[in-house]
Motif scaffolding. Structure first.
Motif, PDB file in Angstrom:
ATOM      1  N   PRO A  96      34.740  49.373  37.854  1.00  0.00           N
ATOM      2  CA  PRO A  96      34.341  48.068  38.417  1.00  0.00           C
ATOM      3  C   PRO A  96      34.466  48.063  39.930  1.00  0.00           C
ATOM      4  CG  PRO A  96      36.481  47.907  37.337  1.00  0.00           C
ATOM      5  CD  PRO A  96      35.945  49.264  37.004  1.00  0.00           C
ATOM      6  N   ARG A  97      33.396  47.655  40.597  1.00  0.00           N
ATOM      7  CA  ARG A  97      33.402  47.610  42.062  1.00  0.00           C
ATOM      8  C   ARG A  97      33.022  46.240  42.604  1.00  0.00           C
ATOM      9  NH1 ARG A  97      32.966  52.417  44.880  1.00  0.00           N
ATOM     10  NH2 ARG A  97      31.491  51.535  46.371  1.00  0.00           N
ATOM     11  N   ALA A  98      32.497  45.354  41.734  1.00  0.00           N
ATOM     12  CA  ALA A  98      32.034  44.046  42.207  1.00  0.00           C
ATOM     13  C   ALA A  98      32.319  42.982  41.165  1.00  0.00           C
ATOM     14  CB  ALA A  98      30.538  44.087  42.508  1.00  0.00           C
ATOM     15  N   VAL A  99      32.417  41.732  41.639  1.00  0.00           N
ATOM     16  CA  VAL A  99      32.520  40.572  40.758  1.00  0.00           C
ATOM     17  C   VAL A  99      31.513  39.543  41.241  1.00  0.00           C
ATOM     18  CG1 VAL A  99      34.468  39.700  42.146  1.00  0.00           C
ATOM     19  CG2 VAL A  99      34.010  38.724  39.893  1.00  0.00           C
ATOM     20  N   ILE A 100      30.728  39.015  40.317  1.00  0.00           N
ATOM     21  CA  ILE A 100      29.734  37.997  40.657  1.00  0.00           C
ATOM     22  C   ILE A 100      30.309  36.612  40.375  1.00  0.00           C
ATOM     23  CG2 ILE A 100      27.478  37.034  40.070  1.00  0.00           C
ATOM     24  CD1 ILE A 100      26.478  39.746  39.434  1.00  0.00           C
TER      25      ILE A 100
END
Length: 504
Positions: free
Chosen positions: A199-203
């Motif tokens: 995981p590298r991003a969260v929306i």
């Protein structure tokens, strides 16, 4: 817990588990590997639930059926005349132009964000053919797996899969849609990394579609802190930012608390109801990592859309400059959305559905759990899919089930939008915008009453058909009333995120 492996020029996100068979090496009858490369199997991607529902309703309408669309959030309002004039005047602009967008548009967008407390160098603004396209390109530029809130907009998880990533679902806090519960975000990312995911991003979405709620400043602040702790990039979809009903309590952007790692997107689709013009903009973080991400995003854009449409950019530059006529139109739209959505919210709660306060947009996310026994006995409905189907088949009202937004099938939740209630013609839509009491207009009253009648029949509350009480704006306990104002706070100190480092 160990950090995920650093990005390299050859590393790629692992394929989803369901795709493993497509990448395995074929064998002969003796079990020996053959030299024939397997044919890749595309990741299954369903059509957007909102667009599919709209097309189905359009076919039924064309066949002569009486249908009411509450499935999509397209805003049924006419184009502001001054905006149309700008587009017409620019019709002969037919050159490609800059990939990132025209200097005039990027400067106007920078001013738009600066007026909202988020100053940005115009050189870190990227325009594209719709914020939806930009979101896809941003995920592609970031790489790695993506945390999505549950529930969340129908395209987030699908876009993550399209870029070869895994969507990692994390539930929201009650009444604070669009932002994953920060504590559960930490747990989910830690577990995902331990199992080999990246995981590298969260929306996040502020304000939220599908719930019509706004996450509190405290929750957004905590989300930003957890993202910094876990070295995640925050992708903040703020397309509904101008449609918070209470103008004194605007939605709080995570870019305020984590400016060094937050990408913000918005556009004109919702506040000015020009979905067909397809123009969106993204604000990239400042600093070396943010500029590196900007370069990757522009490279992706150059391979997908070359440049945004030039005539629309000219009109968009005018709109983002926010002259008085644009400000007035957005304010009128906001008042109309609030009036109609609150009236419909009152119809849902009158029959016993649960509904968190509607604070923004034209969306409702009612929960029929208190009516589960009745729905099962009277209609054979046991989940959101069946409930949405019943609305469509029995009452001709198009809504979407919770499963379209990432929830399991059992919850008796649906998403309903009131943005198609304003009239079928520009004349009626203009009258709705200008009316002191839009609910007195016969075509709007007819739609609201139709929902009330369907709900009364659905729940057996025929005594309430067409006459559920309207919401009380002065009552903060009213389920359709205003949300609590966001609490002010200073952003935390910035740290450079390694997650913004170059990644294929």
């Amino acid at each position: 817990m160990p950090e995920p492996p650093p990005p390299s020029s050859t590393s790629r996100p692992a394929p989803p588990a369901s795709d493993t068979s497509a990448t395995s090496r074929p064998t002969s009858a003796t079990g020996e590997p053959t030299d024939t490369a397997p044919t890749p199997v595309p990741t299954p991607i369903p059509m957007s639930a909102t667009l599919a529902a709209d097309e189905a309703l359009a076919r039924r309408r064309a066949a002569g059926e009486r249908v009411l669309s509450m499935a999509s959030g397209e805003i049924g309002l006419p184009v502001l005349p001054a905006l149309a004039d700008r587009l017409a005047a620019a019709a002969t602009e037919n050159a490609y132009g800059s990939v990132a967008g025209s200097p005039a548009l990027r400067t106007a967008v920078a001013g738009y964000w600066e007026r909202r407390g988020l100053p940005v160098d115009p050189g870190l603004v990227v325009a594209g053919p719709g914020s939806k396209s930009l979101l896809f390109a941003v995920l592609l530029a970031i790489g790695g797996d993506v945390v999505v809130p549950v529930p969340s907009w129908v395209s987030y998880a699908a876009q993550a899969r399209l870029v070869g990533a895994r969507p990692i679902p994390v539930p929201i806090l009650p009444g604070e849609g669009g932002v994953p519960d920060p504590a559960r975000l930490r747990e989910a990312v830690t577990d995902a990394r331990a199992s080999g995911q990246r995981p590298r991003a969260v929306i996040v979405t502020v304000p939220d579609n599908p719930t019509g709620t706004v996450a509190s400043a405290a929750t957004v602040r905590e989300l930003a802190a957890v993202a910094r702790e876990l070295d995640l990039i925050v992708v903040s979809d703020e397309i509904y930012g101008d449609l918070v009903h209470d103008g004194s309590a605007p939605a709080v952007s995570p870019a305020l608390y984590a400016p060094e790692r937050t990408v913000v997107t918005t556009g004109l689709t919702k506040n000015l109801a020009v979905g067909g013009w397809r123009t969106g903009v993204a604000r990239l973080p400042d600093g070396e990592p943010g500029r590196a991400l900007h370069a990757r995003l522009v490279a992706v854009a150059s391979q997908i859309w070359s440049s945004p449409p030039a005539p629309v950019q000219s009109a968009a530059a005018y709109a983002f400059g926010e002259p008085p006529e644009v400000v007035e139109r957005v304010a009128a739209s906001r008042r109309l959305h609030e009036t109609v959505v609150r009236a419909v919210a009152a119809r849902f709660t009158a029959v016993g559905a649960e509904l968190h306060p509607v604070a923004a947009t034209c969306y409702l996310y009612p929960d029929f759990e208190p009516l589960r026994d009745h729905l099962a006995e009277a209609h054979g409905v046991h989940g959101g899919d069946g409930l949405a189907a019943l609305f469509s088949e029995r009452y001709g009202i198009g809504v979407l089930p919770a499963s379209a937004f990432g929830e399991p099938g059992r919850p008796l939740r649906i998403r309903a939008a009131t943005s198609h209630f304003y009239g079928e013609t520009a004349e009626r839509q203009t009258a709705a915008l200008e009316a002191a009491d839009p609910l007195a207009l016969p075509w709007i009253r007819e739609s609201v009453d139709r929902v009330a009648e369907a709900l009364a029949d659905l729940t057996g509350r025929t005594d309430l058909a067409g006459r559920a009480p309207l919401p009380d704006p002065a009552n903060p306990e009213d389920p359709a009333g205003p949300a609590n104002p966001a609490d002010p706070a200073d952003p935390a100190g910035a740290q450079v995120p390694a997650a913004l480092a170059p990644h294929p």
